[in-house]
Scaffold this active site. Structure first.
Site, short mmCIF file in Angstrom:
data_model
loop_
_atom_site.label_atom_id
_atom_site.label_comp_id
_atom_site.label_asym_id
_atom_site.label_seq_id
_atom_site.Cartn_x
_atom_site.Cartn_y
_atom_site.Cartn_z
CE LYS A 170 -3.44 2.38 2.79
NZ LYS A 170 -4.37 2.35 3.91
CD GLU A 178 9.13 -6.11 7.26
OE1 GLU A 178 8.88 -4.99 6.76
OE2 GLU A 178 8.88 -6.40 8.45
N GLY A 194 -4.85 -1.67 5.04
CA GLY A 194 -4.05 -2.80 4.58
C GLY A 194 -4.73 -4.14 4.84
NE ARG A 195 -6.55 -3.70 10.95
CZ ARG A 195 -5.87 -2.56 11.09
NH1 ARG A 195 -4.71 -2.41 10.47
NH2 ARG A 195 -6.33 -1.58 11.82
CD GLU A 231 -1.91 -4.44 11.40
OE1 GLU A 231 -0.70 -4.71 11.51
OE2 GLU A 231 -2.46 -4.29 10.30
CG HIS A 291 -5.20 -36.17 16.91
ND1 HIS A 291 -5.46 -37.38 17.52
CD2 HIS A 291 -6.14 -36.02 15.95
CE1 HIS A 291 -6.50 -37.96 16.93
NE2 HIS A 291 -6.93 -37.14 15.98
CE LYS A 302 5.83 -0.83 10.03
NZ LYS A 302 4.95 -0.01 9.20
#
Ligand code: F6P
Length: 550
Positions: free
Chosen positions: A212, A218, A273-274, A359, A390, A514
């Site tokens: 965005k 990253e 973003g999400r 978030e 399990h 960050k």
């Protein structure tokens, strides 16, 4: 009755809140008793939205509880806040932005205005551009720099620019073009990119750089390494134009990176973003499943948007699920919420929801900046059944914690499976139903004794039950159903944020790490002194550097 800094009565002092607290203190009957007294709740506590059959009968609630929760929703004006979101008001106040992911799936003729401008034509223009590009890649018309057909798609992005398309690609694998290899790279750990490209031919590979802001370290680091990998083999800067496209709101940074503006698919600052995977961020998915299927996905989202916008409170699924979460989080002190899909294809669904929910609602100040004095978002976790049975279900059944859980299952397996594998589906779903039954009703000491169990073992083999679950059933996992499921959770998260009076659409909590990482990096690479570094981190950095030397 009011906060010093606000005219809004404090949530926990509202009469609707104290009524719920009193109701809780009065004690809730066990689910066994609730069903014995009122078997009809199995039919009554069900909502249907689109293809989703949502059963909330196995919750520790009565008609009275639900009525009290609805009163809290009225008092906190959840529907008024919802309308403000759909209208395009700037409800993300700390970033001064509208929140209009619902516009991304609005029909072509809808009118949704931001600052007096209808945004729907621009949304559809981008969708059309994406569809044209996706078709060209899928048909082989779009070729690489050496005229080879594109066979590999690598999406580089992180957070909302990764989790949505990566999750949906897994979920919709049976609908994808199996001739394409589609991979997702997010981690700045070089191993992620290495594993994604090590067996690919650069001449057949298209990189989709999804960001965005186009500043996320990253993504930019991985995209830069990917470009080098490509150019090392193809040896011509012009190759970038055929092998790199960008999904972003930031045209300047995209062109600065060397990606042609024509190869940028745009979205807007009113898409968080999400909440962005049904925007241009979904391009990798659209290439994989084709534009038509992608539109079915958007229609699924829109079905639930319309439901949330128009359904009466008692039948409004996101509202109900949001309120049930508040019941446990705020009145039982439940700290987490499990999402347990009984579909292998939904293996990344809960990870996607972690960002969506945590978030959004991992906040501890109200919209006006004053501290909350109530629990906000839960820890969201879970993996597909039956694997979890399990592993960690033991703790849900017999541990000391209350963990409300959503069970998501499908009536039909995907068509692609062989008849033999399709036949396993009933066994999968038998487990699905068995778990929610066991969680709700448990097994009493008497029932254990009746089985002849030795007295010393009775306590160990008893299941107290009364664990709340929501069961979400759909006919099968299609693009539309996936869209419906995601929109259901998006709006559930909205409802909770609205009641808690927090800004669900900012994410300042990711910033500090960050900044510190940027500051620490030179200490790791060059041994530089970092002013103001605390003693613990200084010692760890020294240990890291000496281990590195060995
Ligand atoms: O983690 C913070 C965050 O800003 C997320 O909200 C976002 O989805 C992610 O980083 C990636 O951001 P971008 O799409 O700008 O690269």
């Amino acid at each position: 009755m009011s906060d010093a800094s606000s005219d809004t009565p404090k949530l926990t002092r509202r009469p609707e809140w104290t009524a719920l607290a009193d109701h809780r203190a009065g004690g809730q009957p066990h689910l066994r008793e609730l069903f014995a007294a009122d078997p009809g709740r199995a039919e009554r506590y069900v909502v249907r939205v689109g293809d989703l059959h949502i059963d909330y009968s196995k919750h520790q609630v009565s008609d009275e509880t639900l009525a009290l929760l609805q009163e809290l929703a009225v008092a906190t004006d959840v529907f008024g806040q919802r309308d403000a979101m759909f209208r395009g008001d700037r409800i993300n106040t700390t970033e001064d932005r509208a929140v209009l992911h619902t516009a991304l799936r609005a029909p072509r003729d809808a009118v949704i205005e931001v600052d007096g401008e209808n945004v729907v034509p621009a949304v559809h223009a981008v969708l059309d551009k994406m569809a044209g590009f996706a078709d060209r890649v899928r048909s082989g018309e779009w070729t690489g720099h050496t005229d080879k057909r594109i066979k590999n798609i690598v999406n580089i992005g992180i957070g909302g620019s990764d989790l949505g398309p990566a999750m949906a690609f897994e979920a919709l694998r049976p609908f994808t073009d199996r001739g394409l290899t589609v991979r997702f790279v997010s981690n700045v750990d070089g191993a992620d990119l290495h594993e994604a490209i090590r067996d690919l031919d650069p001449a057949e590979t298209l990189f989709i750089v999804a960001s965005k802001t186009f500043t996320t370290i990253e993504t930019i680091t991985n995209a830069t390494s990917a470009r080098k990998w490509l150019l090392d083999v193809l040896g011509d800067d012009k190759a970038v134009a055929k092998h790199f496209v960008a999904l972003s709101t930031n045209a300047e940074k995209v062109t600065g990176f060397g990606i042609d503006a024509d190869n940028m698919f745009e979205f807007w600052d009113w898409v968080g973003g999400r909440y962005s995977f049904d925007s241009a961020i979904g391009l990798s998915l659209m290439i994989a499943i084709g534009p038509e299927r992608f539109r079915e996905l958007l229609d699924g989202f829109h079905t639930v948007d319309e439901h949330f916008r128009t359904a009466p409170a008692e039948e409004n699924a996101p509202l109900l699920l949001g309120l049930l979460g508040i019941w446990y989080g705020n009145f039982f002190d439940a700290q987490s919420h499990a999402v347990l899909p009984y579909s292998h294809y939904l293996s990344k669904f809960t990870a996607y929801l972690q960002q969506l929910d945590m978030e959004s609602n991992g906040k501890s100040v109200q919209k006006d900046g004053t501290p909350v004095e109530w629990q906000t978002g839960p820890v969201v976790w879970g993996t597909p059944g039956t694997n979890g049975q399990h592993a960690y279900y033991q703790l849900i059944h017999q541990g000391t914690k209350l963990i409300p859980a959503d069970f998501i299952g499908f009536a039909r397996p995907v068509d692609e499976l062989s008849d033999e594998l399709k036949a396993q589906h009933d066994l999968l779903m038998a487990n699905f139903f068995a778990q929610t039954q066991a969680l709700a009703f448990g097994k009493t000491e008497e029932e254990v004794r009746e089985e002849g169990v030795a007295e010393a073992q009775v306590a160990h083999r008893t299941f107290r039950g009364n664990h709340p679950t929501t069961t979400i059933l759909a006919p099968e996992l299609t693009p539309s159903v996936l869209g419906q499921l995601i929109a259901l959770y998006e709006h559930k998260v909205f409802v909770q944020g609205a009641v808690w009076n927090i800004d669900s659409f900012d994410q300042w909590g990711v910033e500090l790490g960050k900044v510190l990482a940027k500051r620490i990096e030179p200490a790791l690479t060059e041994g530089a002194q970092v002013p103001g570094l605390d003693p613990s981190t200084t010692a760890l950095v020294a240990a890291y550097r000496s281990l590195k030397e060995v």
